[in-house]
Every structure is written in structure tokens, then in C-alpha cells.
Design an enzyme around this catalytic site. Structure first.
Site, mmCIF file in Angstrom:
data_model
loop_
_atom_site.group_PDB
_atom_site.id
_atom_site.type_symbol
_atom_site.label_atom_id
_atom_site.label_comp_id
_atom_site.label_asym_id
_atom_site.label_seq_id
_atom_site.Cartn_x
_atom_site.Cartn_y
_atom_site.Cartn_z
ATOM 1 N N GLU A 1 -3.868 7.060 -6.569
ATOM 2 C CA GLU A 1 -3.775 6.395 -7.870
ATOM 3 C C GLU A 1 -4.939 6.809 -8.763
ATOM 4 O OE1 GLU A 1 -3.518 2.178 -7.128
ATOM 5 O OE2 GLU A 1 -1.695 2.368 -5.939
ATOM 6 N N HIS B 1 0.159 -0.409 -10.297
ATOM 7 C CA HIS B 1 -0.563 -1.318 -9.400
ATOM 8 C C HIS B 1 -0.938 -2.622 -10.118
ATOM 9 C CE1 HIS B 1 -3.293 -1.300 -5.585
ATOM 10 N NE2 HIS B 1 -2.779 -2.500 -5.814
ATOM 11 N N ARG C 1 0.846 -1.188 0.000
ATOM 12 C CA ARG C 1 0.000 0.000 0.000
ATOM 13 C C ARG C 1 0.885 1.242 0.000
ATOM 14 N NH1 ARG C 1 -3.359 -2.490 -1.798
ATOM 15 N NH2 ARG C 1 -5.525 -2.822 -1.142
#
Length: 325
Positions: A262, A281, A233
Site C-alpha cells: 500500500e 484501507h 490484511r
């Protein structure tokens, strides 16, 4: 029959998950999350919905309060920090995640980031595309020390891969000592982990305790040749402090698959820092992991609707929790 909202972008109408849920008599509604979504759009998508399979949707207390029919939320992944699980508990909403479902994918990706950072593969390819022909040397993983921050499923899956490359593995974790059984791992305190590792790989959940854990003080304790890898994270890392540390040569660089906001904002302090590479990601995004996640997510959703969730993260917060029969 229950109405189910699906926001995970790789789950599509007519796919295996959709067909399975519809075969059980459920109605499915797809509203894939791509980038950011306005809270009002999310509230509208949840209108009349009984259960949801979600990606990183920000299910805040306000959003949950405005979804009166919602009974079940299943996060198609491991982290659930985007969901206010306490608020969900107050509203009687079961929140589940899928622990370990993409551990192999994350572990392989982690090794990919380690290799890429050690050999500066992204920088080399970018330079060649720009007409240059870089010849700087890289570093070998063999003989280096890998520090794992966290000891969940993905971290445990990294260990044999790192050992196959001849790396020494250290770990800092809050996992009880009786579960620290891997003889290939040396468990140490955080300060020793930071001082000793050549590569620091983050595999811990984002909590009040871990938010901003890797800050300026932490980077000052690391080797100037050390590289940070984060597939967990973004909030575990103070991004401004990381950028400053790399610019100052306090650590050598970072390979990040996750960031605080993001997609990466245009004004992010991580942009334009030589030695910091940000990816989009993708650690858990393999065809195999996505298929498994879809199947496991649908199974958990159906079980939770029947009152038998297997991976509820807020069972202790639901009305009636802890009461004797």
C-alpha cells in the site's frame, strides 16, 4: 520524562491525544506516515524516542535494533504484522495493539462492500461519469450465504448486520470451541466454507499460516458467482492468483480494502481487472473509531510505560517472561 513518537496520520499536534500526553509531562513528536517511508527516515524519527504510537510502520528487526531507547510500541489498530514482535521482545520492547477498537466501523464497512459488490455500485457510478447509462442487474444479499474467515471482534460484529439482511452466516476459525457461542453462526471447515459461500469476508490476522491462504486452489473451490471481500490484511490473498481467477470466471469478483503493498503499485496484478475494486484501507477509519483509537492508544502507551500493558502481544517474548517471582 518519556519522549513519544506519533506516526498515525490522523493524530495531530494539539489534538485530544497530544494534549493528554503532554499534560502527563511527556514530550510528543509527530511524524505522520502517509504512503511509504524509507527505513532510514524511520530510524531517524525513532532517535531518542522512548515510546511510539504507530500506524503500519515497518518496524523491522534492523529498525528496532537501531532504536536503543525505545521501550514501548502501541499499534493504533488491531493488526501488528508490520512489527517484528520477536525482535522487539529480544530488545525488551513491549508491543501492544488495540483489539476490537474499530470493530463496529469495520463491520459496517464490510456490509458496505458487500452491498457495493452485489449491486456493482462503483462500476455503475464510474460508467455514468464516463457518459454511459448501465442497466445490468445486481444481486440481493437476502438468502445468500456469507462466509467469515476468522472470528475476531470485527467478524463477530458483522454477524448481526448480515443476519439483518437475511443472510446465512458460516465461519471458519481457530478460536476455541467454547468461544463459538453465537447460534446465528454455523462453524465449518475451510473447504466447506469455500464451497458454500456466496460472499467470503476475510477477518483473520496475517500469520505464517494465513499468508497466501486464499490462492488459486482456494478460488477453484469457490462458486463462480462468489465475491471476495477483504478488510483484514492483503497478504492473506495471493493477488496474482485472485486476478487470474476473476479473469477466468472462477469467481465473480472482489472488493478489497487492503492489499499486499500500500498504496497500490502501478504494476499491481489487481489493476484493470473487471470485477475487482480496490479501496484505500478505510474500513476502520470513522470519526468515532479514530477518536476511540486515539484515546485507547494513549491509555495503553501510558500503562505500558508504567509496566502495566493491557494488550501486549509479545509479553511472552520479553526478558524474564515466565519466570516465577
Amino acid at each position: 520524562m518519556p519522549r513519544i513518537l506519533i506516526t498515525t496520520d490522523y493524530l495531530r499536534p494539539g489534538d485530544e491525544v497530544d494534549t493528554h500526553l503532554r499534560s502527563l509531562g511527556h514530550t510528543t513528536v509527530h511524524a505522520p506516515l502517509v504512503g511509504r517511508r524509507d527505513p532510514e527516515e524511520l530510524v531517524a524519527a525513532l532517535d531518542g524516542v522512548d515510546a511510539a504510537l504507530v500506524a503500519n510502520e515497518p518496524l523491522t528487526a534492523d529498525v528496532l535494533a537501531r532504536a536503543p531507547r525505545l521501550r514501548v510500541v502501541v499499534r493504533t489498530g488491531v493488526g501488528h504484522d508490520s512489527i517484528d514482535i520477536a525482535a522487539a521482545g529480544r530488545h525488551g520492547i513491549t508491543v501492544s495493539n488495540l483489539p476490537g477498537v474499530n470493530a463496529n466501523a469495520v463491520a459496517e464497512y464490510t456490509l458496505g462492500l458487500l452491498l457495493s459488490a452485489a449491486r456493482r455500485l462503483v462500476q455503475s457510478a464510474t460508467a455514468v461519469a464516463a457518459g454511459h447509462w448501465p442497466r445490468q442487474d445486481g444481486r440481493e444479499l437476502r438468502g445468500a450465504t456469507l462466509g467469515l474467515l476468522g472470528y475476531g471482534a470485527s467478524a463477530r460484529a458483522v454477524v448481526p448486520l448480515a443476519r439483518a439482511f437475511g443472510m446465512r452466516v458460516l465461519c471458519t476459525t481457530g478460536v476455541p470451541e467454547d468461544l463459538r457461542t453465537d447460534p446465528a453462526v454455523t462453524f465449518v471447515a475451510l473447504d466447506e466454507l469455500l464451497r458454500s459461500c456466496d460472499y467470503l469476508s476475510v477477518h483473520t490476522a496475517l500469520t505464517d499460516r494465513t499468508r497466501g491462504l486464499l490462492d488459486a486452489a482456494a478460488f477453484r473451490r469457490m462458486k463462480p458467482t462468489a465475491i471476495l471481500v477483504n478488510t483484514a490484511r492483503g497478504g492473506v490473498v495471493d493477488e496474482a492468483d485472485l486476478a487470474a481467477a476473476v479473469r477466468a470466471g472462477e469467481i465473480a469478483g472482489a472488493a478489497l480494502d487492503v492489499v499486499c503493498d500500500e498504496p497500490l503499485p502501478a504494476d499491481s496484478p489487481l489493476r484493470g481487472v473487471d470485477g475487482i475494486v480496490v479501496h484505500s484501507h478505510l474500513a476502520g477509519q470513522t470519526a468515532e473509531a479514530r477518536a476511540a483509537t486515539g484515546r485507547e492508544g494513549a491509555a495503553e502507551l501510558v500503562a505500558a510505560l508504567a509496566g502495566r500493558p493491557r494488550h501486549a502481544v509479545n509479553a511472552h517474548l520479553l526478558p524474564g517472561a515466565g519466570r516465577s517471582a
